[in-house]
Design a protein around this motif. Sequence first.
Motif, PDB file in Angstrom:
ATOM      1  N   ALA A   2      26.948 -34.839  -7.758  1.00  0.00           N
ATOM      2  CA  ALA A   2      28.103 -34.599  -8.624  1.00  0.00           C
ATOM      3  C   ALA A   2      29.215 -34.014  -7.770  1.00  0.00           C
ATOM      4  O   ALA A   2      28.990 -33.070  -6.997  1.00  0.00           O
ATOM      5  CB  ALA A   2      27.743 -33.645  -9.758  1.00  0.00           C
ATOM      6  N   LEU A   3      30.391 -34.571  -7.912  1.00  0.00           N
ATOM      7  CA  LEU A   3      31.566 -34.105  -7.185  1.00  0.00           C
ATOM      8  C   LEU A   3      32.545 -33.543  -8.212  1.00  0.00           C
ATOM      9  O   LEU A   3      33.054 -34.272  -9.056  1.00  0.00           O
ATOM     10  CB  LEU A   3      32.206 -35.264  -6.410  1.00  0.00           C
ATOM     11  N   SER A   7      33.307 -26.084  -2.822  1.00  0.00           N
ATOM     12  CA  SER A   7      34.282 -27.025  -3.370  1.00  0.00           C
ATOM     13  C   SER A   7      33.717 -27.939  -4.450  1.00  0.00           C
ATOM     14  O   SER A   7      34.357 -28.908  -4.849  1.00  0.00           O
ATOM     15  CB  SER A   7      34.910 -27.851  -2.251  1.00  0.00           C
ATOM     16  N   GLY A   8      32.507 -27.638  -4.936  1.00  0.00           N
ATOM     17  CA  GLY A   8      31.979 -28.388  -6.068  1.00  0.00           C
ATOM     18  C   GLY A   8      31.177 -29.613  -5.720  1.00  0.00           C
ATOM     19  O   GLY A   8      31.489 -30.707  -6.183  1.00  0.00           O
ATOM     20  N   ASN A   9      30.139 -29.429  -4.937  1.00  0.00           N
ATOM     21  CA  ASN A   9      29.236 -30.509  -4.573  1.00  0.00           C
ATOM     22  C   ASN A   9      27.841 -30.120  -5.036  1.00  0.00           C
ATOM     23  O   ASN A   9      27.299 -29.105  -4.598  1.00  0.00           O
ATOM     24  CB  ASN A   9      29.225 -30.716  -3.055  1.00  0.00           C
ATOM     25  N   ILE A  10      27.272 -30.929  -5.929  1.00  0.00           N
ATOM     26  CA  ILE A  10      25.966 -30.609  -6.497  1.00  0.00           C
ATOM     27  C   ILE A  10      25.047 -31.807  -6.309  1.00  0.00           C
ATOM     28  O   ILE A  10      25.399 -32.929  -6.663  1.00  0.00           O
ATOM     29  CB  ILE A  10      26.068 -30.299  -8.004  1.00  0.00           C
ATOM     30  N   ILE A  11      23.870 -31.544  -5.787  1.00  0.00           N
ATOM     31  CA  ILE A  11      22.846 -32.568  -5.652  1.00  0.00           C
ATOM     32  C   ILE A  11      21.764 -32.197  -6.652  1.00  0.00           C
ATOM     33  O   ILE A  11      21.361 -31.038  -6.748  1.00  0.00           O
ATOM     34  CB  ILE A  11      22.261 -32.600  -4.215  1.00  0.00           C
ATOM     35  N   PHE A  12      21.281 -33.164  -7.414  1.00  0.00           N
ATOM     36  CA  PHE A  12      20.250 -32.873  -8.408  1.00  0.00           C
ATOM     37  C   PHE A  12      19.478 -34.145  -8.732  1.00  0.00           C
ATOM     38  O   PHE A  12      19.902 -35.259  -8.393  1.00  0.00           O
ATOM     39  CB  PHE A  12      20.874 -32.304  -9.693  1.00  0.00           C
ATOM     40  N   SER A  13      18.363 -33.956  -9.414  1.00  0.00           N
ATOM     41  CA  SER A  13      17.575 -35.084  -9.900  1.00  0.00           C
ATOM     42  C   SER A  13      17.593 -35.059 -11.418  1.00  0.00           C
ATOM     43  O   SER A  13      17.690 -34.001 -12.034  1.00  0.00           O
ATOM     44  CB  SER A  13      16.131 -34.984  -9.396  1.00  0.00           C
ATOM     45  N   SER A  14      17.485 -36.254 -11.995  1.00  0.00           N
ATOM     46  CA  SER A  14      17.493 -36.372 -13.445  1.00  0.00           C
ATOM     47  C   SER A  14      16.758 -37.635 -13.862  1.00  0.00           C
ATOM     48  O   SER A  14      16.764 -38.628 -13.129  1.00  0.00           O
ATOM     49  CB  SER A  14      18.934 -36.416 -13.968  1.00  0.00           C
ATOM     50  N   GLN A  15      16.171 -37.578 -15.046  1.00  0.00           N
ATOM     51  CA  GLN A  15      15.554 -38.761 -15.649  1.00  0.00           C
ATOM     52  C   GLN A  15      16.626 -39.711 -16.179  1.00  0.00           C
ATOM     53  O   GLN A  15      16.377 -40.901 -16.331  1.00  0.00           O
ATOM     54  CB  GLN A  15      14.635 -38.340 -16.811  1.00  0.00           C
ATOM     55  N   GLU A  16      17.803 -39.157 -16.465  1.00  0.00           N
ATOM     56  CA  GLU A  16      18.901 -39.948 -17.024  1.00  0.00           C
ATOM     57  C   GLU A  16      19.337 -41.021 -16.021  1.00  0.00           C
ATOM     58  O   GLU A  16      19.554 -40.741 -14.861  1.00  0.00           O
ATOM     59  CB  GLU A  16      20.085 -39.048 -17.373  1.00  0.00           C
ATOM     60  N   GLU A  17      19.484 -42.236 -16.500  1.00  0.00           N
ATOM     61  CA  GLU A  17      19.887 -43.358 -15.649  1.00  0.00           C
ATOM     62  C   GLU A  17      21.388 -43.630 -15.694  1.00  0.00           C
ATOM     63  O   GLU A  17      21.921 -44.310 -14.837  1.00  0.00           O
ATOM     64  CB  GLU A  17      19.137 -44.631 -16.084  1.00  0.00           C
ATOM     65  N   ASP A  18      22.059 -43.103 -16.708  1.00  0.00           N
ATOM     66  CA  ASP A  18      23.473 -43.387 -16.935  1.00  0.00           C
ATOM     67  C   ASP A  18      24.337 -42.274 -16.337  1.00  0.00           C
ATOM     68  O   ASP A  18      24.388 -41.163 -16.874  1.00  0.00           O
ATOM     69  CB  ASP A  18      23.728 -43.530 -18.435  1.00  0.00           C
ATOM     70  N   SER A  19      25.036 -42.569 -15.246  1.00  0.00           N
ATOM     71  CA  SER A  19      25.848 -41.540 -14.580  1.00  0.00           C
ATOM     72  C   SER A  19      27.008 -41.087 -15.456  1.00  0.00           C
ATOM     73  O   SER A  19      27.444 -39.935 -15.352  1.00  0.00           O
ATOM     74  CB  SER A  19      26.337 -42.027 -13.218  1.00  0.00           C
ATOM     75  N   VAL A  78      29.962 -38.506 -10.853  1.00  0.00           N
ATOM     76  CA  VAL A  78      28.548 -38.515 -10.489  1.00  0.00           C
ATOM     77  C   VAL A  78      28.223 -39.863  -9.860  1.00  0.00           C
ATOM     78  O   VAL A  78      28.495 -40.912 -10.442  1.00  0.00           O
ATOM     79  CB  VAL A  78      27.636 -38.256 -11.714  1.00  0.00           C
ATOM     80  N   LYS A  79      27.660 -39.791  -8.677  1.00  0.00           N
ATOM     81  CA  LYS A  79      27.210 -40.992  -7.966  1.00  0.00           C
ATOM     82  C   LYS A  79      25.740 -40.786  -7.609  1.00  0.00           C
ATOM     83  O   LYS A  79      25.306 -39.655  -7.365  1.00  0.00           O
ATOM     84  CB  LYS A  79      28.007 -41.211  -6.670  1.00  0.00           C
ATOM     85  N   ASN A  80      24.990 -41.869  -7.555  1.00  0.00           N
ATOM     86  CA  ASN A  80      23.608 -41.705  -7.107  1.00  0.00           C
ATOM     87  C   ASN A  80      23.572 -41.741  -5.579  1.00  0.00           C
ATOM     88  O   ASN A  80      24.562 -42.091  -4.921  1.00  0.00           O
ATOM     89  CB  ASN A  80      22.669 -42.727  -7.764  1.00  0.00           C
ATOM     90  N   ALA A  81      22.450 -41.360  -5.028  1.00  0.00           N
ATOM     91  CA  ALA A  81      22.325 -41.256  -3.570  1.00  0.00           C
ATOM     92  C   ALA A  81      22.617 -42.588  -2.871  1.00  0.00           C
ATOM     93  O   ALA A  81      23.239 -42.613  -1.803  1.00  0.00           O
ATOM     94  CB  ALA A  81      20.934 -40.744  -3.204  1.00  0.00           C
ATOM     95  N   GLU A  82      22.203 -43.695  -3.492  1.00  0.00           N
ATOM     96  CA  GLU A  82      22.441 -45.010  -2.895  1.00  0.00           C
ATOM     97  C   GLU A  82      23.933 -45.339  -2.850  1.00  0.00           C
ATOM     98  O   GLU A  82      24.417 -45.949  -1.895  1.00  0.00           O
ATOM     99  CB  GLU A  82      21.692 -46.102  -3.670  1.00  0.00           C
ATOM    100  N   GLN A  83      24.664 -44.940  -3.882  1.00  0.00           N
ATOM    101  CA  GLN A  83      26.110 -45.190  -3.903  1.00  0.00           C
ATOM    102  C   GLN A  83      26.824 -44.401  -2.805  1.00  0.00           C
ATOM    103  O   GLN A  83      27.745 -44.918  -2.165  1.00  0.00           O
ATOM    104  CB  GLN A  83      26.686 -44.837  -5.276  1.00  0.00           C
ATOM    105  N   ILE A  84      26.419 -43.172  -2.578  1.00  0.00           N
ATOM    106  CA  ILE A  84      27.014 -42.355  -1.511  1.00  0.00           C
ATOM    107  C   ILE A  84      26.703 -42.988  -0.154  1.00  0.00           C
ATOM    108  O   ILE A  84      27.584 -43.103   0.703  1.00  0.00           O
ATOM    109  CB  ILE A  84      26.527 -40.891  -1.586  1.00  0.00           C
TER     110      ILE A  84
END
Length: 180
Positions: free
Chosen positions: A6-7, A42-54, A77-83
């Motif tokens: 999450a940015l 500056s607002g960078n959050i890495i997390f895991s979630s069951q939710e599939e919809d960013s 919110v971007k997934n790891a693959e998108q980054i």
Amino acid sequence: MKTYIALLRGINVSGHKKIKMADLRLLLEKEDFTNVKTYIQSGNIIFSSQEEDSTKLEHQLFTLIKENYDFEVPVLVKNAEQIKDILDKNPYKNKEDLASNKIYFVVLKEAPKIENSSILSSISFQNEQLVITPTCVYLRCALGAGKAKCTNNFIEKKLKVSATTRNYKTMLKLQEMALI
């Protein structure tokens, strides 16, 4: 379970919209986000979630911040693959530029319309180059971001999409943290 980044846009800048990352991390953990990590203020959050919809995750994070801090913060919110994909497609490969904070990633919430991309592409600033893609505007600032005319706000206005900017080192670190 998927890993996301999450940015947050515009927090902890010049004393405005202050959010302590440690407090935000605890808040997210209470809301069933897992493996929550933050990087710099500056607002960078890495997390895991069951939710599939960013988009749902963006809304959930936006609402949590609004309810707990009483101000609005744009959230991408971007997934790891998108980054990873954004980093892989970076057209600016000069090692000196990458090491000296001259390369920036303006991460876009959605793909801009072709006509808006054309308008932005037609504008040029001395010592600045950009490459527009559907997910990111890659920006090279020869004199650094502090002196750049092609700012996040400028890009958002021309493309008519929400965006937030990170430098190369931050993007690389977020990718690394998402893989741990």
